[in-house]
Write an enzyme that holds these catalytic residues in place. Sequence first.
Site, PDB file in Angstrom:
ATOM      1  N   CYS A   1      -3.400   0.451 -10.310  1.00 57.55           N
ATOM      2  CA  CYS A   1      -2.537   1.542  -9.829  1.00 57.55           C
ATOM      3  C   CYS A   1      -1.254   1.607 -10.647  1.00 57.55           C
ATOM      4  O   CYS A   1      -0.740   2.684 -10.904  1.00 57.55           O
ATOM      5  CB  CYS A   1      -2.240   1.374  -8.355  1.00 57.55           C
ATOM      6  SG  CYS A   1      -1.570  -0.237  -7.934  1.00 57.55           S
TER       7      CYS A   1
ATOM      8  N   GLY B   1      -5.173   3.312  -1.668  1.00 54.67           N
ATOM      9  CA  GLY B   1      -6.204   4.143  -2.284  1.00 54.67           C
ATOM     10  C   GLY B   1      -5.553   5.327  -2.982  1.00 54.67           C
ATOM     11  O   GLY B   1      -4.370   5.281  -3.335  1.00 54.67           O
TER      12      GLY B   1
ATOM     13  N   GLU C   1      -0.198   2.980   0.172  1.00 51.51           N
ATOM     14  CA  GLU C   1       0.021   2.614  -1.234  1.00 51.51           C
ATOM     15  C   GLU C   1      -0.959   3.453  -2.038  1.00 51.51           C
ATOM     16  O   GLU C   1      -2.174   3.225  -1.982  1.00 51.51           O
ATOM     17  CB  GLU C   1      -0.244   1.121  -1.442  1.00 51.51           C
ATOM     18  CG  GLU C   1       0.775   0.220  -0.792  1.00 51.51           C
ATOM     19  CD  GLU C   1       2.157   0.283  -1.431  1.00 51.51           C
ATOM     20  OE1 GLU C   1       2.294   0.840  -2.547  1.00 51.51           O
ATOM     21  OE2 GLU C   1       3.099  -0.213  -0.808  1.00 51.51           O
TER      22      GLU C   1
ATOM     23  N   THR D   1      -4.054   9.144  -3.742  1.00 52.23           N
ATOM     24  CA  THR D   1      -3.105  10.024  -3.036  1.00 52.23           C
ATOM     25  C   THR D   1      -3.860  11.054  -2.199  1.00 52.23           C
ATOM     26  O   THR D   1      -3.470  11.340  -1.066  1.00 52.23           O
ATOM     27  CB  THR D   1      -2.170  10.693  -4.064  1.00 52.23           C
ATOM     28  OG1 THR D   1      -1.381   9.661  -4.653  1.00 52.23           O
ATOM     29  CG2 THR D   1      -1.264  11.721  -3.424  1.00 52.23           C
TER      30      THR D   1
HETATM   31  P1  NAD Z   1     -10.031   6.099  -2.448  1.00 53.01           P
HETATM   32  O1  NAD Z   1      -8.848   6.786  -1.858  1.00 53.01           O
HETATM   33  O2  NAD Z   1     -11.209   6.897  -2.827  1.00 53.01           O
HETATM   34  O3  NAD Z   1     -10.592   4.988  -1.418  1.00 53.01           O
HETATM   35  C1  NAD Z   1      -9.777   3.969  -0.916  1.00 53.01           C
HETATM   36  C2  NAD Z   1     -10.379   3.459   0.384  1.00 53.01           C
HETATM   37  O4  NAD Z   1     -10.336   4.499   1.357  1.00 53.01           O
HETATM   38  C3  NAD Z   1     -11.846   3.041   0.294  1.00 53.01           C
HETATM   39  O5  NAD Z   1     -12.051   1.914   1.114  1.00 53.01           O
HETATM   40  C4  NAD Z   1     -12.574   4.267   0.860  1.00 53.01           C
HETATM   41  O6  NAD Z   1     -13.833   3.946   1.417  1.00 53.01           O
HETATM   42  C5  NAD Z   1     -11.612   4.710   1.939  1.00 53.01           C
HETATM   43  N1  NAD Z   1     -11.693   6.134   2.303  1.00 53.01           N
HETATM   44  C6  NAD Z   1     -12.229   7.156   1.606  1.00 53.01           C
HETATM   45  N2  NAD Z   1     -12.050   8.321   2.268  1.00 53.01           N
HETATM   46  C7  NAD Z   1     -11.381   8.008   3.411  1.00 53.01           C
HETATM   47  C8  NAD Z   1     -10.878   8.793   4.495  1.00 53.01           C
HETATM   48  N3  NAD Z   1     -11.027  10.117   4.549  1.00 53.01           N
HETATM   49  N4  NAD Z   1     -10.213   8.160   5.478  1.00 53.01           N
HETATM   50  C9  NAD Z   1     -10.028   6.819   5.440  1.00 53.01           C
HETATM   51  N5  NAD Z   1     -10.483   6.025   4.435  1.00 53.01           N
HETATM   52  C10 NAD Z   1     -11.150   6.618   3.434  1.00 53.01           C
HETATM   53  O7  NAD Z   1      -9.457   5.246  -3.647  1.00 53.01           O
HETATM   54  P2  NAD Z   1     -10.276   4.356  -4.685  1.00 53.01           P
HETATM   55  O8  NAD Z   1     -10.975   5.273  -5.618  1.00 53.01           O
HETATM   56  O9  NAD Z   1     -11.044   3.324  -3.936  1.00 53.01           O
HETATM   57  O10 NAD Z   1      -9.076   3.601  -5.446  1.00 53.01           O
HETATM   58  C11 NAD Z   1      -8.413   4.119  -6.541  1.00 53.01           C
HETATM   59  C12 NAD Z   1      -7.080   4.713  -6.147  1.00 53.01           C
HETATM   60  O11 NAD Z   1      -6.307   3.741  -5.443  1.00 53.01           O
HETATM   61  C13 NAD Z   1      -6.245   5.107  -7.345  1.00 53.01           C
HETATM   62  O12 NAD Z   1      -5.626   6.346  -7.108  1.00 53.01           O
HETATM   63  C14 NAD Z   1      -5.179   4.004  -7.419  1.00 53.01           C
HETATM   64  O13 NAD Z   1      -3.991   4.380  -8.077  1.00 53.01           O
HETATM   65  C15 NAD Z   1      -4.981   3.707  -5.976  1.00 53.01           C
HETATM   66  N6  NAD Z   1      -4.416   2.372  -5.790  1.00 53.01           N
HETATM   67  C16 NAD Z   1      -3.118   2.265  -5.373  1.00 53.01           C
HETATM   68  C17 NAD Z   1      -2.529   1.004  -5.229  1.00 53.01           C
HETATM   69  C18 NAD Z   1      -1.091   0.845  -4.796  1.00 53.01           C
HETATM   70  O14 NAD Z   1      -0.687  -0.272  -4.460  1.00 53.01           O
HETATM   71  N7  NAD Z   1      -0.289   1.895  -4.775  1.00 53.01           N
HETATM   72  C19 NAD Z   1      -3.288  -0.130  -5.502  1.00 53.01           C
HETATM   73  C20 NAD Z   1      -4.606   0.025  -5.925  1.00 53.01           C
HETATM   74  C21 NAD Z   1      -5.164   1.287  -6.052  1.00 53.01           C
END
Ligand code: NAD
Length: 476
Positions: A278, A222, A244, A224
Amino acid sequence: MRFDSDYKMLIDGKLVAASDDIEVINPALGTSFATCPRATKDDLELAVSAATRAFRTWKNVPLDERRIALKKAAAAIMENADAFASLFTKEQGRPTALAKEEVMGAAYWLSSTADLELPVDVTEDTDQRRIEVHHVPLGVVCAIVPWNFPMLLASWKIAPALLTGNTIVLKPSPYTPLCTLKLGELLQEVFPPGVINIISGGDELGPWMTAHKGFSKISFTGSTATGKRVMESAAHDLKKVTLELGGNDAAIVLPDVDVDKVAEQLFAGAFSNTAQICVATKRLYVHEDIYDAVRDRMHEIAKSARVGDGSDQGNTYGPVQNKAQYERVLDLLEDARKNGLQLLYGSDVPEQGYFIPLTIVDNPPEQSRVVQEEAFGPILPMMKFSDLDEVIDRANDTDYGLAGAVWSADLEKAKQVAASMETGTVWINQNLQSTPFTPITGHKQSGVGSENGVYGLREFTQAKAIYIPKSAASVS
Ligand code: NAD
């Protein structure tokens, strides 16, 4: 099995509804079309207890049987690939043909990861003793997945966790829960109860999970910002973490490339999945000698791109996946407009739903928000450079370090640039590539640890050294 209704969680081998539901929005329309269960704390307790019980036996199931189970899971996905793909388009927005590629990718990852080996290391083997290092499973894994690649990224966690003998409780994003819940329904037939549990919920569920003492390991993908919260929460019981996270990936284009050949690939590297990848190119640095030609060609491609509802065949780019992300990208566009930046818009987009034209920002200042922040949407800053060392410094001048790319006809020079990029992956004359055998790793604030390949498997295990004497003479 029906894919258009009955979205339930998988807990302890049973399909479970919840007392409350969450609306799931079709981003191409901006309206709700289904609901998924909103897990309660009790549901989480049941899932963690089931996974804890299942761990006692699953860790002792012979490795070959675990491999076979993952292969069966892959086959079950492939048999339902079309149904998954059309549901995927409704909840995620991506055009169906491309959605199907992800579905098949998830199957491929499950099946390929099943073939990986993590053998016992022998660090000493003398007349006196042999020292073996075994890789033992950690326990119950908490897996949290974002909305941009819901099935693929789930498979990146399920496969290594289960292959190495752990059990898992997996949570999809509240924006894209449906395919993952249907995956749970399929996997109910494949794995013993409790080995894999899939629960859906709102914003409260992720923090409940990361704080739960029953987990030994958190595998999170998710942003950073959220990754930092996850790490903080994990610190209370020193859970192992793999994170990640976000990126602001740079691509550097040297003046010796064929503009027509490269422009299409640069465009795809930046805008595929409506720029919600990402490892997409999010800052494009092009040498001044070819800058105008590359910009103009990419603008042409943007103007002819088919952006619309992914369920209409012929559209190649779907909407931004959710309203919050849509508003974030609009805010970046507005900031660029207010600051007088030159915006080159792509083709018109539907008025309904979360659509934004594929937009190039023409040579903005390095310090502008659109360059400094991860947009994670269809707005690409494209900048001129003249000096290679200077542009490498610009590319590296970020807190992120996920991936990068360099484009040049001179492979030796390209390799030198690749070596100096501070990222976990660098592509030369290609982009967006990954394989089940190659680690994806975030430098700096793009992550902790790796996914995929043997590097990824290790993250789900603990090294355990066993010292074995060659004879029992000293005690008998
Ligand atoms: P996000 O961080 O908002 O959410 C990711 C997940 O975490 C979701 O399932 C969400 O419900 C959960 N979540 C939210 N708050 C939480 C908390 N406090 N504790 C635990 N879980 C929580 O990210 P997003 O908007 O869903 O995804 C986009 C981001 O993900 C972008 O920054 C992207 O670059 C990154 N990403 C990284 C990779 C990688 O492999 N490095 C791959 C895909 C996406």
